[in-house]
Structures are given as structure tokens and as C-alpha cells.
Design a protein around this motif. Sequence first.
Motif, PDB file in Angstrom:
ATOM      1  N   GLY A 140       0.829  -1.188   0.000  1.00  0.00           N
ATOM      2  CA  GLY A 140       0.000   0.000   0.000  1.00  0.00           C
ATOM      3  C   GLY A 140       0.864   1.238   0.000  1.00  0.00           C
ATOM      4  N   GLY A 141       0.253   2.365  -0.282  1.00  0.00           N
ATOM      5  CA  GLY A 141       1.021   3.595  -0.276  1.00  0.00           C
ATOM      6  C   GLY A 141       0.248   4.797  -0.760  1.00  0.00           C
ATOM      7  N   LEU A 142       1.014   5.820  -1.056  1.00  0.00           N
ATOM      8  CA  LEU A 142       0.490   7.130  -1.430  1.00  0.00           C
ATOM      9  C   LEU A 142       1.372   7.692  -2.524  1.00  0.00           C
ATOM     10  N   VAL A 143       0.760   8.297  -3.537  1.00  0.00           N
ATOM     11  CA  VAL A 143       1.503   8.933  -4.627  1.00  0.00           C
ATOM     12  C   VAL A 143       1.023  10.374  -4.746  1.00  0.00           C
ATOM     13  N   ILE A 144       1.980  11.292  -4.796  1.00  0.00           N
ATOM     14  CA  ILE A 144       1.675  12.714  -4.963  1.00  0.00           C
ATOM     15  C   ILE A 144       2.383  13.198  -6.216  1.00  0.00           C
ATOM     16  N   GLU A 145       1.637  13.823  -7.114  1.00  0.00           N
ATOM     17  CA  GLU A 145       2.201  14.446  -8.311  1.00  0.00           C
ATOM     18  C   GLU A 145       2.545  15.895  -7.953  1.00  0.00           C
ATOM     19  N   ALA A 146       3.809  16.127  -7.574  1.00  0.00           N
ATOM     20  CA  ALA A 146       4.242  17.455  -7.142  1.00  0.00           C
ATOM     21  C   ALA A 146       4.303  18.433  -8.317  1.00  0.00           C
ATOM     22  N   SER A 147       4.630  17.943  -9.498  1.00  0.00           N
ATOM     23  CA  SER A 147       4.596  18.708 -10.747  1.00  0.00           C
ATOM     24  C   SER A 147       4.478  17.691 -11.872  1.00  0.00           C
ATOM     25  N   ASP A 148       4.406  18.159 -13.115  1.00  0.00           N
ATOM     26  CA  ASP A 148       4.224  17.231 -14.237  1.00  0.00           C
ATOM     27  C   ASP A 148       5.282  16.137 -14.274  1.00  0.00           C
ATOM     28  N   ASN A 149       6.494  16.443 -13.836  1.00  0.00           N
ATOM     29  CA  ASN A 149       7.605  15.489 -13.926  1.00  0.00           C
ATOM     30  C   ASN A 149       8.232  15.165 -12.572  1.00  0.00           C
ATOM     31  N   GLU A 150       7.519  15.422 -11.471  1.00  0.00           N
ATOM     32  CA  GLU A 150       8.054  15.153 -10.140  1.00  0.00           C
ATOM     33  C   GLU A 150       6.977  14.515  -9.273  1.00  0.00           C
ATOM     34  N   PHE A 151       7.337  13.382  -8.672  1.00  0.00           N
ATOM     35  CA  PHE A 151       6.390  12.624  -7.873  1.00  0.00           C
ATOM     36  C   PHE A 151       6.990  12.283  -6.517  1.00  0.00           C
ATOM     37  N   ILE A 152       6.135  12.212  -5.528  1.00  0.00           N
ATOM     38  CA  ILE A 152       6.500  11.710  -4.204  1.00  0.00           C
ATOM     39  C   ILE A 152       5.817  10.356  -4.086  1.00  0.00           C
ATOM     40  N   LEU A 153       6.622   9.310  -3.925  1.00  0.00           N
ATOM     41  CA  LEU A 153       6.108   7.950  -3.829  1.00  0.00           C
ATOM     42  C   LEU A 153       6.376   7.430  -2.430  1.00  0.00           C
TER      43      LEU A 153
END
Length: 154
Positions: A102-115
Motif C-alpha cells: 500500500g502507499g500514497l503517490v503525490i504528483e508534485a509537478s508534471d515530472n516530479e512525484f513523491i512515492l
Amino acid sequence: MCFSLSGIESIVVLPSNDNAHIELGLALNIDFSAFVSTGTGPYLARSYELLGNMQGIIQKYRGTGKMTGFIQNREPGCILSFTKYDLKVNYRRMQEGKPVSGGLVIEASDNEFILVGIGCSFEFLLKRGDTSKVDNISIEEGTFVIDKWIRGVF
């Protein structure tokens, strides 16, 4: 209203008859293995610590459509859709005494993600019809401490 991962154990009194357990579980569509907490304490403690240190970030992206969570049921993974990419999440095989993936994904910008996750791997995919290429330019492991990213510490 509040949510507690362990709150249901204190409000559900299960009958002592073993057949009643099965009947109740089937009627309510409950998988009682979800209540087996053997070995999960350290994982829960670490999860609460990490999410607690991400509260500002989570609040920032809440309701924006740029953040989504995932959890393993019985499937081998899922595909999450974001602005420029889809994200393929592969779950590890379920193991007794270990939490499900399980987890969480955040799209910080078009080309940057927090996984943020446990028991999974990630693969970025192009949107259907896009003929360009996708690759990871930078991957960092670390943790958050009071909403600040600390590289290499976890």
C-alpha cells in the motif's frame, strides 16, 4: 468523525461460536485475516511516523486530484493515472505476518512525484498514443521530518 486503524476491534464483539464468525464475515464481506496484527506493530509505527511528518504536504495536495492512495486486495498491482504519465504499481506477494502492499503517490509537478509505500515497485508509463520515451532521471530515498525531505535517511 475520526478514523482509527485499530478502532474496529474495540467496537465489534464477535460471537464465540466459530460458525457464527464465518457467517458474520460472509454476511458483512469481511476478511477476518485483516484483523491479524501479528508482526505488524513496527510497520504501523513507522507508517504513522512518516505520515505524521508529511501532514503539511498531504494537506497541500488534498482535494487537488494530484494525490492518490493504493492498497493491495488480491490483485497483483494497479495503474494510477496522472497528468503526463500513468504509474504502474506492482505489489509483492502477500505474506503472513507482513502488511499488504500500500502507499500514497503525490504528483508534485508534471515530472516530479513523491512515492510513499511498502511492498511495491513503481514503473512510469507514457499515456496511450504518446510516442516519446520515459525514463527516471533521479530517484532519491529518504524520509520526511516535519514536512522537509531528508535524503538518504529512513
